[in-house]
Every structure is written in C-alpha cells, then in structure tokens.
Design a protein around this motif. Structure first.
Motif, PDB file in Angstrom:
ATOM      1  N   UNK A 214      61.038 114.252  76.419  1.00  0.00           N
ATOM      2  CA  UNK A 214      59.840 113.872  77.163  1.00  0.00           C
ATOM      3  C   UNK A 214      60.196 112.833  78.225  1.00  0.00           C
ATOM      4  N   UNK A 215      61.085 111.910  77.872  1.00  0.00           N
ATOM      5  CA  UNK A 215      61.559 110.892  78.816  1.00  0.00           C
ATOM      6  C   UNK A 215      62.272 111.556  79.987  1.00  0.00           C
ATOM      7  N   UNK A 216      63.101 112.553  79.693  1.00  0.00           N
ATOM      8  CA  UNK A 216      63.806 113.269  80.755  1.00  0.00           C
ATOM      9  C   UNK A 216      62.817 113.832  81.778  1.00  0.00           C
ATOM     10  N   UNK A 217      61.780 114.490  81.291  1.00  0.00           N
ATOM     11  CA  UNK A 217      60.777 115.074  82.185  1.00  0.00           C
ATOM     12  C   UNK A 217      60.006 113.998  82.961  1.00  0.00           C
ATOM     13  N   UNK A 218      59.534 112.990  82.244  1.00  0.00           N
ATOM     14  CA  UNK A 218      58.691 111.963  82.875  1.00  0.00           C
ATOM     15  C   UNK A 218      59.477 111.140  83.889  1.00  0.00           C
ATOM     16  N   UNK A 219      60.671 110.723  83.502  1.00  0.00           N
ATOM     17  CA  UNK A 219      61.506 109.947  84.414  1.00  0.00           C
ATOM     18  C   UNK A 219      61.894 110.785  85.624  1.00  0.00           C
ATOM     19  N   UNK A 220      62.229 112.058  85.369  1.00  0.00           N
ATOM     20  CA  UNK A 220      62.593 112.947  86.480  1.00  0.00           C
ATOM     21  C   UNK A 220      61.460 113.102  87.477  1.00  0.00           C
ATOM     22  N   UNK A 221      60.238 113.272  86.967  1.00  0.00           N
ATOM     23  CA  UNK A 221      59.076 113.420  87.849  1.00  0.00           C
ATOM     24  C   UNK A 221      58.843 112.160  88.676  1.00  0.00           C
ATOM     25  N   UNK A 222      58.946 111.004  88.039  1.00  0.00           N
ATOM     26  CA  UNK A 222      58.659 109.745  88.730  1.00  0.00           C
ATOM     27  C   UNK A 222      59.736 109.412  89.763  1.00  0.00           C
ATOM     28  N   UNK A 223      60.990 109.683  89.419  1.00  0.00           N
ATOM     29  CA  UNK A 223      62.086 109.420  90.355  1.00  0.00           C
ATOM     30  C   UNK A 223      61.984 110.349  91.563  1.00  0.00           C
ATOM     31  N   UNK A 224      61.609 111.593  91.318  1.00  0.00           N
ATOM     32  CA  UNK A 224      61.528 112.578  92.403  1.00  0.00           C
ATOM     33  C   UNK A 224      60.535 112.155  93.485  1.00  0.00           C
ATOM     34  N   UNK A 225      59.529 111.369  93.106  1.00  0.00           N
ATOM     35  CA  UNK A 225      58.497 110.941  94.060  1.00  0.00           C
ATOM     36  C   UNK A 225      58.798 109.571  94.672  1.00  0.00           C
ATOM     37  N   UNK A 226      59.902 108.970  94.255  1.00  0.00           N
ATOM     38  CA  UNK A 226      60.223 107.624  94.737  1.00  0.00           C
ATOM     39  C   UNK A 226      60.939 107.698  96.090  1.00  0.00           C
ATOM     40  N   UNK A 227      60.458 106.971  97.089  1.00  0.00           N
ATOM     41  CA  UNK A 227      61.040 107.080  98.436  1.00  0.00           C
ATOM     42  C   UNK A 227      62.517 106.710  98.523  1.00  0.00           C
ATOM     43  N   UNK A 228      62.992 105.828  97.635  1.00  0.00           N
ATOM     44  CA  UNK A 228      64.388 105.386  97.715  1.00  0.00           C
ATOM     45  C   UNK A 228      65.295 105.967  96.628  1.00  0.00           C
ATOM     46  N   UNK A 229      64.696 106.586  95.617  1.00  0.00           N
ATOM     47  CA  UNK A 229      65.484 107.044  94.470  1.00  0.00           C
ATOM     48  C   UNK A 229      65.489 108.556  94.296  1.00  0.00           C
ATOM     49  N   UNK A 230      64.820 109.288  95.179  1.00  0.00           N
ATOM     50  CA  UNK A 230      64.573 110.714  94.949  1.00  0.00           C
ATOM     51  C   UNK A 230      65.827 111.580  94.916  1.00  0.00           C
ATOM     52  N   UNK A 231      66.963 111.064  95.361  1.00  0.00           N
ATOM     53  CA  UNK A 231      68.202 111.847  95.291  1.00  0.00           C
ATOM     54  C   UNK A 231      68.909 111.704  93.949  1.00  0.00           C
ATOM     55  N   UNK A 232      68.411 110.827  93.097  1.00  0.00           N
ATOM     56  CA  UNK A 232      68.983 110.679  91.753  1.00  0.00           C
ATOM     57  C   UNK A 232      68.437 111.808  90.875  1.00  0.00           C
ATOM     58  N   UNK A 233      69.307 112.490  90.176  1.00  0.00           N
ATOM     59  CA  UNK A 233      68.901 113.608  89.320  1.00  0.00           C
ATOM     60  C   UNK A 233      68.842 113.171  87.861  1.00  0.00           C
ATOM     61  N   UNK A 234      67.859 113.704  87.136  1.00  0.00           N
ATOM     62  CA  UNK A 234      67.743 113.459  85.700  1.00  0.00           C
ATOM     63  C   UNK A 234      67.929 114.788  84.982  1.00  0.00           C
ATOM     64  N   UNK A 235      68.857 114.819  84.040  1.00  0.00           N
ATOM     65  CA  UNK A 235      69.160 116.041  83.310  1.00  0.00           C
ATOM     66  C   UNK A 235      69.134 115.786  81.809  1.00  0.00           C
ATOM     67  N   UNK A 236      68.932 116.858  81.061  1.00  0.00           N
ATOM     68  CA  UNK A 236      69.035 116.798  79.607  1.00  0.00           C
ATOM     69  C   UNK A 236      70.048 117.828  79.152  1.00  0.00           C
ATOM     70  N   UNK A 237      70.679 117.579  78.010  1.00  0.00           N
ATOM     71  CA  UNK A 237      71.682 118.510  77.500  1.00  0.00           C
ATOM     72  C   UNK A 237      71.616 118.585  75.981  1.00  0.00           C
ATOM     73  N   UNK A 238      71.498 119.812  75.474  1.00  0.00           N
ATOM     74  CA  UNK A 238      71.651 120.068  74.046  1.00  0.00           C
ATOM     75  C   UNK A 238      73.122 120.397  73.827  1.00  0.00           C
ATOM     76  N   UNK A 239      73.874 119.527  73.129  1.00  0.00           N
ATOM     77  CA  UNK A 239      75.311 119.754  72.956  1.00  0.00           C
ATOM     78  C   UNK A 239      75.636 120.688  71.799  1.00  0.00           C
TER      79      UNK A 239
END
Length: 348
Positions: A214-239
C-alpha cells in the motif's frame, strides 16, 4: 566531494537477501566501481554475512556499514538525518537506489517494540514510510529509485498461500488483512491468543507486507505529482520464497530442516523450471532486486510491482485509495512526522 556516481542504500544487509544483494553489487564491476554502498545492519559487530561479503569487495568499491535499528523510530530518524546531512554537504553522493529490503517475521509469538508497536508492522511498514519520506531530499532527482520488498503473503487470495496444504487464510475471518491500521500497529489482530499456531504470526507478516505494498502505491502516486520529485520511481518486488534466515523465529523443524536443507535444494531445481516460481535461490532474487533498480524501465506516474521479473498485480486492498490514505495518515501520526521532515510537497 565524492567521486561516486551515486549511493546504493540496502537495509537489512546482513540478512539472506540483503547480503546476496550486496554480493551481486560487488560482482558487477559497473555498480561496484561507480556507486557507494550504504549497508545498514542492526548491529555491525554481529553482521557476519555482510562482513564475509565485503571481505571480497573489489578495492575500488566505496562502502559503509551503518547501524540502523528499524524497530526504533529514534534510530530510523537519526540515521536518515545523518545521511541527509552528508549528502547535503557532498560527503556522500545522492541515493540512486533505496532498497528497503529488511524484514521481520514471527510465528507463534508476538513482540512489541520499544515504541509500543507490533514489531512486524513497525519494521516491515512504518520504518519504510519514515525512511522513504525523510530520504527523499537525498535521492537522485533524475533517476532515483525506491524499491520496497513485498511478498505473496500480502494477498490472502494468492494461491501460493495454500502451498503444502497451508490454511493460513482459509477461515473467512482471516481473509481481510487490513482490519484497520491501529489493530495492526497495536498488535491486537491475529494474536497468539486468537490462534496459538505459527499461522498467527504469519498473518501479521502478510498484513505488514500488505501495508508495505500500500505504501508503494501511495508513495508512488504522491511522488508522481510532485514538481521536483516526479522523476523518482517507486517499485515493489516479490522475491519469492527463499532459503533465508527470516524464519529463524519459527519452530526448529521450519528454521533448520525446511529452510536450511529442503528449500535450498528445491530452489536450485525450481529456478530452472520456473525462474519466477514460488521458490527461488537467493542469487536469483538478488539479481531481480538489482534489475528492478537499474535495468527496468519504470512507468512514469504510477508504481510498478514485480514478481521476480514479471509485472504483477497487487492485492485489491493495496489498490484501495481510501484504505491507503487511512494507513498513510495513521503512519504519519504514530511516527510523529512534522513539517520539514520531508521534501515531499503532498505529504499530509
């Protein structure tokens, strides 16, 4: 000023997957020579697996072993503040990959942290929320990646939870892994009193991993809309299931015979038949971690969740915006995140 291209921060670097990830970095010349490794462990003096890996580090690899207790909000905030300070002065290069790998799992016991929070939830979710929020100011703003380790246990409907006849989520009352953030944080859900078997701890692990996804999704959504941080990618991985030491608090049979004998042998066979199957060797999952951080083209504007190398859909609750917001706001409250603790514009 450091000559490194960037930093790679790995939490839980003394664990099975953490130390395997460090080994993968060290044997990849491009990574070992260009990046500074920031490898966090609970206690440096007892970090034998990490130490063994670093003993074989190429001479040009810059690295530090940092002590970080993820069960302590004070420790998490102090470590993040220290890194932020050093990146700001140029003593450390910006973080190219923040690999939130550390995990905690109990079975028939329930442990509360010094902060009064259920240990599994604090380590697997809350510490990752605090670290990612605080360290955003130190991320590479053009190519930075935040990787959160998930698990199939986060989805009660995932058929892998029934392998070997397991019935951990069979009872309908245990199929909702998000009874609300407070029940998870305070350790009142799936307790040993509710169920004396090892399933009680596994469910709390699954719920904590749901919170992490849930954090992956929420953080990814919020970062994507940030004018200075939108190029940072958030990923999740099931190992996948690995012969790691995360089950060391399990029964003797599980912790020794199954995890140290059966799973390692099974993983070597299964990975040839199904590379992204349920059971995988540590080296395979470590390669997937590095691939996610440095090779995969992450989609802009949304988080990406992988099962090994395959794109994978997360649980329905992980995609529920209302539930994610409730978890996010509760996390900010118990972690006492204040204005100025993060550079994320839309953090509240």
């Amino acid at each position: 000023m450091s000559s490194s291209t960037g930093s790679i921060l790995v939490t839980g670097a003394n664990g099975g997957l953490g130390s395997a990830t460090v080994k993968h970095i060290l044997k990849t010349p491009d990574l070992a020579s260009k990046y500074t490794g920031l490898y966090t462990v609970r206690k440096a003096a007892t970090a034998s697996q990490l130490r063994a890996a670093l003993n074989k580090a190429p001479s040009g690899h810059k690295h530090e072993t940092l002590e970080l207790d993820l069960s302590s909000l004070k420790s998490v905030k102090a470590t993040a503040a220290d890194i932020n300070g050093r990146v700001a002065t140029g003593a450390l290069p910006p973080i190219r990959a923040l690999i939130l790998n550390a995990g905690y799992q109990e079975h028939a016991t329930l442990t509360m942290s010094g902060d009064g929070l259920e240990m599994t939830w604090q380590v697997n979710f809350l510490a990752n929320l605090v670290l990612s929020l605080m360290l955003l100011q130190s991320m590479d703003k053009d190519e930075g990646r935040i990787l959160i380790l998930g698990s199939w246990a986060h989805d009660s409907q995932d058929e892998r939870n029934t392998m070997g006849g397991n019935a951990v989520y069979k009872d309908p009352k245990w199929q909702n892994l998000f009874p609300g953030p407070e029940a998870l944080a305070k350790g009142t859900w799936s307790t040993p009193k509710d169920d004396a078997s090892s399933d009680s701890g596994f469910r709390r692990y699954g719920a904590s991993k749901l919170c992490a996804v849930m954090l992956m999704h929420e953080l990814g959504d919020r970062i994507a809309k940030d004018p200075k941080l939108s190029n940072i990618s958030v990923l999740g991985l099931d190992p996948g299931g690995m012969p790691s030491d995360i089950s060391r608090r399990a029964s003797f049979m599980t912790a020794t015979l199954i995890m140290k004998v059966i799973v390692p042998l099974l993983a070597l066979v299964m990975v040839r038949l199904s590379p992204n199957g349920a059971v995988r060797p540590l080296w395979k999952s470590a390669a997937d971690v590095i691939r996610a951080c440095f090779e995969v083209k992450a989609p802009r504007g949304k988080a990406l969740y992988l099962n090994g190398t395959d794109e994978f859909e997360t649980a329905k609750d992980a995609q529920d915006a209302k539930k994610r917001k409730a978890l996010w706001e509760y996390g900010l409250k118990v972690a006492d995140i204040k204005p100025g603790d993060t550079v994320l514009v839309d953090w509240q």
